[in-house]
Design a protein around this motif. Structure first.
Motif, short mmCIF file in Angstrom:
data_model
loop_
_atom_site.label_atom_id
_atom_site.label_comp_id
_atom_site.label_asym_id
_atom_site.label_seq_id
_atom_site.Cartn_x
_atom_site.Cartn_y
_atom_site.Cartn_z
N GLY A 250 19.20 11.97 59.53
CA GLY A 250 20.67 11.14 59.61
C GLY A 250 21.88 11.87 59.29
N LYS A 251 21.68 12.71 58.52
CA LYS A 251 22.99 13.69 58.17
C LYS A 251 23.13 15.07 58.87
CE LYS A 251 22.95 11.70 53.58
NZ LYS A 251 21.85 10.70 53.84
N ALA A 252 21.85 15.86 59.12
CA ALA A 252 21.90 17.17 59.81
C ALA A 252 21.74 16.66 61.23
CB ALA A 252 20.99 17.94 59.13
N ASP A 253 22.31 17.28 62.30
CA ASP A 253 21.83 17.22 63.68
C ASP A 253 20.50 17.81 64.08
OD1 ASP A 253 24.53 15.88 64.72
OD2 ASP A 253 25.13 17.73 63.69
N LEU A 254 20.37 18.88 63.28
CA LEU A 254 18.83 19.60 63.85
C LEU A 254 18.35 20.40 62.44
CD1 LEU A 254 17.19 20.73 66.23
CD2 LEU A 254 19.04 22.30 66.33
N ILE A 255 17.07 20.40 62.51
CA ILE A 255 16.45 21.18 61.59
C ILE A 255 15.65 22.38 62.00
CG2 ILE A 255 14.62 21.30 59.83
CD1 ILE A 255 15.25 18.35 59.14
N LEU A 256 15.96 23.67 61.68
CA LEU A 256 15.42 24.85 62.54
C LEU A 256 14.15 25.37 61.42
CD1 LEU A 256 18.52 26.80 63.62
CD2 LEU A 256 16.99 24.93 64.92
N SER A 257 12.99 25.61 62.09
CA SER A 257 12.04 25.89 61.11
C SER A 257 10.92 27.02 61.79
CB SER A 257 11.03 24.70 60.64
OG SER A 257 11.91 23.89 59.90
N GLN A 269 12.55 11.10 64.99
CA GLN A 269 11.24 10.19 64.94
C GLN A 269 11.53 9.18 63.99
OE1 GLN A 269 8.11 11.69 66.18
NE2 GLN A 269 9.53 12.73 67.05
N THR A 270 10.71 8.21 63.90
CA THR A 270 11.05 6.87 63.01
C THR A 270 10.92 7.23 61.46
OG1 THR A 270 8.66 6.51 62.95
CG2 THR A 270 9.76 5.20 64.67
N ASP A 271 10.28 8.39 61.24
CA ASP A 271 10.31 9.05 59.85
C ASP A 271 11.43 9.96 59.56
OD1 ASP A 271 8.55 10.15 61.50
OD2 ASP A 271 6.97 10.58 60.01
N CYS A 272 12.30 10.26 60.50
CA CYS A 272 13.58 11.06 60.33
C CYS A 272 14.37 10.68 61.24
CB CYS A 272 12.95 12.52 60.00
SG CYS A 272 14.46 13.75 59.85
N THR A 273 15.09 9.51 61.00
CA THR A 273 16.07 9.15 62.31
C THR A 273 17.25 9.89 62.17
OG1 THR A 273 16.84 7.50 60.79
CG2 THR A 273 15.07 6.85 62.20
N GLY A 274 17.83 10.20 63.45
CA GLY A 274 18.94 10.81 63.77
C GLY A 274 19.08 12.25 63.65
N THR A 275 17.68 12.91 63.48
CA THR A 275 18.00 14.49 63.40
C THR A 275 16.63 14.96 63.99
OG1 THR A 275 18.64 14.25 60.95
CG2 THR A 275 17.61 16.46 61.70
N TRP A 276 17.07 16.05 65.11
CA TRP A 276 16.16 16.70 65.78
C TRP A 276 15.29 17.73 64.99
CZ3 TRP A 276 15.44 16.58 71.41
CH2 TRP A 276 16.21 15.51 71.97
N GLN A 277 14.32 18.24 65.53
CA GLN A 277 13.76 19.44 64.68
C GLN A 277 13.17 20.46 65.85
OE1 GLN A 277 11.00 19.30 61.53
NE2 GLN A 277 9.73 20.85 62.48
N LEU A 278 13.57 21.68 65.71
CA LEU A 278 13.23 22.91 66.23
C LEU A 278 12.43 23.63 65.63
CD1 LEU A 278 15.42 24.82 69.00
CD2 LEU A 278 14.13 25.96 67.14
N ILE A 279 11.15 24.24 66.20
CA ILE A 279 10.30 25.45 65.65
C ILE A 279 10.40 26.52 66.24
CG2 ILE A 279 8.11 26.02 64.83
CD1 ILE A 279 7.55 23.08 64.06
N SER A 280 10.68 27.62 65.91
CA SER A 280 10.56 28.85 66.76
C SER A 280 10.07 29.91 65.65
CB SER A 280 12.07 29.37 67.05
OG SER A 280 12.08 30.63 67.67
N GLY A 281 8.88 29.95 66.01
CA GLY A 281 7.88 30.64 64.99
C GLY A 281 7.16 31.80 65.53
N ALA A 282 7.51 31.99 66.73
CA ALA A 282 6.34 33.01 67.60
C ALA A 282 6.93 34.24 67.98
CB ALA A 282 5.98 32.19 68.70
N ALA A 283 8.03 34.78 66.88
CA ALA A 283 8.55 35.96 67.38
C ALA A 283 7.85 37.33 66.83
CB ALA A 283 9.87 36.14 66.76
#
Length: 338
Positions: A250-257, A269-283
């Motif tokens: 709800g404070k950050a727009d996006l979490i990158l992991s 998600q309902t357990d993290c409202t207001g924030t998207w999450q992106l995973i890029s771990g396939a490099a």
């Protein structure tokens, strides 16, 4: 590989109720150039790349292709920069082999964070010795393309976007940390958590992006924060990582992991409202199959690749690319809107 569990330490390592008490970590700011077009910041995002094999080279080549065609002002490296374990000295030739030789041709700075393999102690990936992260901080003084002024730092790019870099390895170690103050919910954890809450609250950037190696949500084999790898001890399962990420919801727009060798995108998600999450771990390799069932906007398992972001005042355009014999193949495009 699953390290031996030190079951005799179970009472000592029992999870405590997370707290924000204590002094925040130092507020370290990475200085980045502002792009000539301040309304566009284009970012290439890789994670878990440090395998050193043919796949890492092919993904690096595909990244060069995309950056040449679409533009890249900045890179992000989401940890596990070295396998099976990170070097303990900044003078290690591994920095040249696994970073400078492959990503130097991009001629852009990379915001770097450490992963559990970078902070190995007894077994590769145990995440128990932060000396590996200290070596990477030291290397940033030798190579300006490697931006990592501290284990925890922030990096504003003009007024458009600010990145908040975390060290999540101590929040989900497989073995008890070498330094007692770095146990989950210990002094180091509380200081980083207090810093994140304060830094996010003070930021006036249009977009706020949090960088952490371990994911909050994932459908990959490691699972989600608080349940990583179904380990028996709470400190191994990453409950401290979950509590840290909840501060960003709800404070950050996006979490990158990274951590999971996949490409995934989750809407709030309902357990993290207001924030998207992106995973890029396939490099560094094409990971294994999908395990979880959390609804995702997009996911790709078993494909090596990376993410690319075009950040403007109103929209973040997200693209995922798979690397096929050194060439980039776009497999997804979506938007995150203000």
């Amino acid at each position: 590989m699953r390290p031996l569990l030190l079951l005799g330490l179970t009472p000592l390592l029992a999870a405590c109720t997370p707290s924000l008490q204590g002094q925040p970590a130092p507020d370290v700011v990475a200085q980045l150039p502002t792009p000539a077009d301040s309304a566009h910041v284009r970012v290439v995002v890789m994670g878990d790349q440090g395998k050193g094999g043919a796949v890492q080279k092919q993904v690096a080549q595909a990244m060069q292709e995309v950056c040449a065609a679409q533009g890249c002002h900045l890179g992000v490296a989401l940890g596990d920069n070295f396998y099976p374990a990170g070097p303990k000295q900044a003078s290690s030739p591994l920095f040249q082999k696994l970073f400078a030789d492959l990503y130097g041709p991009l001629k852009i700075p990379f915001l770097v964070i450490a992963g559990n393999h970078d902070e190995s102690w007894v077994v590769g990936g145990d995440g128990a010795d932060a000396a590996g992260a200290a070596a990477q901080v030291a290397y940033s003084k030798l190579n300006p393309q490697w931006v990592m002024p501290a284990r925890t730092y922030r990096a504003p790019v003009g007024d458009l976007v600010e990145f908040f870099a975390l060290d999540t390895a101590p929040l989900a170690p497989y073995l008890p940390p070498v330094r007692p103050n770095e146990f989950p919910n210990g002094a180091w954890d509380r200081a980083q958590r207090a810093w994140l809450a304060g830094a996010l609250g003070r930021s006036t950037a249009r977009w706020k992006l949090v960088l952490g190696h371990h994911p909050l949500f994932s459908n990959g084999k490691h699972g989600e924060a608080g349940h990583y790898d179904r380990f028996p001890l709470a400190f191994q399962r990453g409950e401290a990582a979950r509590q840290t990420y909840l501060l960003a919801c709800g404070k950050a727009d996006l979490i990158l992991s990274g951590h999971v060798h996949s490409l995934e995108l989750f809407a709030p998600q309902t357990d993290c409202t207001g924030t998207w999450q992106l995973i890029s771990g396939a490099a560094g390799e094409a990971g294994g199959p999908k395990f979880g069932q959390r609804p995702a906007v997009f996911d790709a398992f078993g494909q090596a690749g990376f993410a690319w972001l075009d950040i403007t005042p109103q929209v973040i355009t997200v693209r995922f690319y798979a690397a096929k014999e050194g060439r980039a193949m776009q497999i997804f495009e979506g938007q995150i809107k203000k």
